[in-house]
Design a protein around this motif. Sequence first.
Motif, PDB file in Angstrom:
ATOM      1  N   GLU A 214       0.593  -1.496   0.348  1.00 16.30           N
ATOM      2  CA  GLU A 214      -0.404  -0.009   0.102  1.00 16.30           C
ATOM      3  C   GLU A 214       0.934   1.342  -0.002  1.00 16.30           C
ATOM      4  O   GLU A 214       0.070   1.816  -0.226  1.00 16.30           O
TER       5      GLU A 214
ATOM      6  N   LYS B  14       2.100   3.568  -4.188  1.00 15.97           N
ATOM      7  CA  LYS B  14       0.645   3.260  -5.071  1.00 15.97           C
ATOM      8  C   LYS B  14       1.235   4.602  -6.402  1.00 15.97           C
ATOM      9  O   LYS B  14       1.484   5.297  -6.480  1.00 15.97           O
TER      10      LYS B  14
ATOM     11  N   LYS C  50      -8.996   3.166  -4.147  1.00 14.26           N
ATOM     12  CA  LYS C  50      -8.841   2.765  -3.306  1.00 14.26           C
ATOM     13  C   LYS C  50     -10.033   1.924  -2.913  1.00 14.26           C
ATOM     14  O   LYS C  50      -9.908   0.752  -2.943  1.00 14.26           O
TER      15      LYS C  50
END
Length: 600
Positions: free
Chosen positions: A87, A90, A274
């Motif tokens: 994460e 990105k 997301k």
Amino acid sequence: MDWVSDVLKWLWYHRNYIIIVVTPLAFLPLPLTVHPEYSQEAKCGYVIILMALYWCTECMPLAVTALLPVVLFPMMGIMKAGDVSIEYLKDSNMLFMGGLLVAIAVEHWNLHKRIALRVLLLVGVRPALLMMGFMIVSAFLSMWISNTATTAMMLPISQAVLQQLQETETRAEERDLQNTAEDNPGFEMESRKIQEGIPDEKNTDTKLQQENGIVLPQVIPEYIRENSRKITEEKYSLLTKGMSLSVCYSASIGGTATLTGTTPNLILQGQIEKLFPENGGVINFASWFGFAFPNMVLMLAISWLWLQFMFLGFNLKKSFGCGVKNDRDKEAYAVMREEYKKLGGMKFAEGAVLTIFILLVLLWFTREPGFIPGWAAVLFNKEDSFVSDGTVAIFMSMLFFVIPSRLPSCGSYGFTEAGKRIKAPRTLLNWQVVHERMPWNIILLLGGGFALAAGSEVSGLSKWLGDSLAPLQKIPPFAISILLSLLVATFTECSSNTATTTLFLPILASMSTAIQVHPLYVMLPCTIAASLAFMLPVATPPNAIAFSFGNLKVIDMVRAGFMLNIIGILCINLGINTWGYVMFDMGTFPQWANNTHSKP
């Protein structure tokens, strides 16, 4: 009672260590005592509360706090370590890095200073026009480079111009007083009598001297000079405060106009991608600019009017001036012209950076303009979204490490400080410059926010929050938007705008899904509201810089900033209910918002 004072001082000095240790222990009952049915949600809530308090108190560096999910999510069984770590890099991080590389190149070759001085030479030096000029330049530069760098560059220029204006006005006042005394001997004699306390009948010698044709030197009474100086100093003290605030406020406002202008904008894009992976790229550079740029112009214009009213008044003739420039204006104008001359002619490197910058902006706008197929859709994205704004930003910024800073030639390129001959020109950027200026901590902050959003989704905390906030459906959406914007704008005064948006956006996404309101209707205003930190010197770095430059008191910033916060929130909500409502089709709840399964 001295020992009590000593203990309190010791606790204050060691508060960061105390907060780091006590906070996790104080909230430990939350994941331990909650019903097993909600254990995962409670564990994730525990991590979010811990990070929120660490971010607000800054007991640890913000970037270090952002790494907590890497440790706590796997240990609590919320997410696997590999899933959490991914994460932190990105597409939004790539867009951020590309945008910053462009900003670093612009600053490295002083292109921003050339643009600033050129615009200021065009607007002139009349107070209202000068303030307008500084605000326009600061806002424009802040759209592309950091608001801190913009403020740090613009304030010394404003101080130099105002200082020159004050000096020339003081000299002009002296000349005016001298001319008045020479043209009106009665004024001078009356002033002298008042100053020396001599009655008329005792001034016969002076009268006789004048009758005999003896010319007395015209002396301006000291108290008149002092009054004149005080009036000028008070005027320019107020003007300096207004100019300092106008620069820092417009830098913060300008950052909201582009997707890469400030970190919260990128956080919103990343969170939308997301949490709503089927959104179809609803937030890109062009769509953001289409909504935020008119909003920025509106905020900037009303802010200028408010600061004009507070620090200059509404004497339009005096503020704007008319007719030919007087000596004072010409001398102050000469200061800016001299600064511009010091830059010399535009070098090849500056032209190359400017060309890359313009090409990047054009590619961003035309990648997916919305009303026609963009170049990316025609060339690369026929089946899926392969090319993004981040792809373009990285590609164009890589050119800074390829293009030379000088045109190739057969002769010498000069000598180094050590006296060695330079055999080839250096590139526009080198990694040492980037390493020194790149704020790597922000990349970790962005990643921490994405990790929190992923953890909230996987643990079920987002769904639980959404269900808990469902009763808000009875409140009109515009009222929810205004109240949440006020809450975020207040919160960001004592916390970084990055931390504020990171904490609030996942909650707002869950709430909007629960009450069936378009997610952008609440997330977009709150994202921009996070940049409206106008009231306190510690709220944002530009405020702190202006506070140190402009002889400001906290109350000055609070008085000016409170009204600007209200103006900003009203402008944002006006935009989201007018052109934003049409642009993003806010009247209907989008199909992509029903699917809240985040990307793996």
